[in-house]
Motif scaffolding. Structure first.
Motif, mmCIF file in Angstrom:
data_model
loop_
_atom_site.group_PDB
_atom_site.id
_atom_site.type_symbol
_atom_site.label_atom_id
_atom_site.label_comp_id
_atom_site.label_asym_id
_atom_site.label_seq_id
_atom_site.Cartn_x
_atom_site.Cartn_y
_atom_site.Cartn_z
ATOM 1 N N ILE A 36 69.040 -53.686 133.283
ATOM 2 C CA ILE A 36 67.886 -52.903 132.842
ATOM 3 C C ILE A 36 68.259 -51.351 133.123
ATOM 4 O O ILE A 36 68.139 -50.552 132.207
ATOM 5 N N THR A 37 68.716 -50.938 134.401
ATOM 6 C CA THR A 37 69.074 -49.712 134.566
ATOM 7 C C THR A 37 70.309 -49.220 133.726
ATOM 8 O O THR A 37 70.528 -48.103 133.252
ATOM 9 N N ASN A 38 71.159 -49.915 133.456
ATOM 10 C CA ASN A 38 72.438 -49.708 132.609
ATOM 11 C C ASN A 38 71.945 -49.553 131.146
ATOM 12 O O ASN A 38 72.285 -48.538 130.611
ATOM 13 N N ALA A 39 71.193 -50.146 130.633
ATOM 14 C CA ALA A 39 70.551 -50.089 129.446
ATOM 15 C C ALA A 39 69.802 -48.731 129.170
ATOM 16 O O ALA A 39 69.779 -48.091 128.276
ATOM 17 N N ALA A 40 68.864 -48.388 130.421
ATOM 18 C CA ALA A 40 68.287 -47.110 130.386
ATOM 19 C C ALA A 40 68.996 -46.017 130.469
ATOM 20 O O ALA A 40 68.878 -44.877 129.988
ATOM 21 N N ASP A 41 70.418 -45.933 131.125
ATOM 22 C CA ASP A 41 71.337 -44.938 131.244
ATOM 23 C C ASP A 41 71.643 -44.361 129.785
ATOM 24 O O ASP A 41 72.083 -43.362 129.551
ATOM 25 N N VAL A 42 72.037 -45.439 128.923
ATOM 26 C CA VAL A 42 72.432 -45.338 127.601
ATOM 27 C C VAL A 42 71.502 -44.865 126.590
ATOM 28 O O VAL A 42 71.883 -44.172 125.569
ATOM 29 N N MET A 43 70.158 -44.995 127.058
ATOM 30 C CA MET A 43 69.128 -44.342 126.194
ATOM 31 C C MET A 43 68.575 -43.310 126.589
ATOM 32 O O MET A 43 67.282 -43.183 127.091
ATOM 33 N N THR A 44 69.054 -42.291 126.520
ATOM 34 C CA THR A 44 68.986 -40.805 126.838
ATOM 35 C C THR A 44 67.664 -40.284 126.302
ATOM 36 O O THR A 44 66.800 -39.616 126.834
ATOM 37 N N ALA A 45 67.217 -40.768 125.163
ATOM 38 C CA ALA A 45 65.923 -40.195 124.318
ATOM 39 C C ALA A 45 65.053 -41.247 124.797
ATOM 40 O O ALA A 45 63.716 -40.948 124.250
ATOM 41 N N GLY A 46 65.240 -42.116 125.543
ATOM 42 C CA GLY A 46 64.149 -43.070 125.608
ATOM 43 C C GLY A 46 64.070 -44.521 124.813
ATOM 44 O O GLY A 46 65.113 -44.357 123.926
ATOM 45 N N GLY A 47 63.136 -45.091 125.069
ATOM 46 C CA GLY A 47 63.069 -46.287 123.894
ATOM 47 C C GLY A 47 62.545 -47.306 124.689
ATOM 48 O O GLY A 47 61.782 -47.254 125.411
ATOM 49 N N ARG A 48 62.880 -48.639 124.234
ATOM 50 C CA ARG A 48 62.244 -49.870 124.576
ATOM 51 C C ARG A 48 63.646 -50.858 125.124
ATOM 52 O O ARG A 48 64.430 -51.124 124.450
ATOM 53 N N ILE A 49 63.379 -51.417 126.357
ATOM 54 C CA ILE A 49 64.193 -52.460 126.705
ATOM 55 C C ILE A 49 63.358 -53.692 126.744
ATOM 56 O O ILE A 49 62.123 -53.781 127.442
#
Length: 84
Positions: free
Chosen positions: A38-51
């Motif tokens: 989850i944190t790795n996914a959030a790191d690449v989504m700099t503009a935010g989004g949904r995991i």
């Protein structure tokens, strides 16, 4: 718990299958794996989004079981999807 770690512009959603799943896992290890995904996914989504975290029953048989080096049977599949 992880919502604060991923930022206000990122949503975490859990999608579970219809079946009840009982899995024998090492709790701390699984927690660390899910946290890292989850944190790795959030790191690449700099503009935010949904995991989206998916939890479902998966049947493994034949060549798929052989390729995964597991006994044929029913397993719990955990996957993490992001929009990054």
């Amino acid at each position: 718990l992880l919502s604060g770690a991923v930022g206000a512009r990122t949503q975490i959603e859990l999608v579970a299958g219809d079946e009840t799943i009982v899995a024998h896992v090492e709790r701390l290890g699984l927690s660390q794996i899910v946290t890292n995904l989850i944190t790795n996914a959030a790191d690449v989504m700099t503009a935010g989004g949904r995991i989206v975290v998916h939890v479902e029953v998966a049947s493994v048989a034949g060549d798929a079981a052989k390729a995964a080096a597991v006994a044929p049977g029913r397993y719990c599949r955990l996957s993490v999807e992001d929009c990054g």
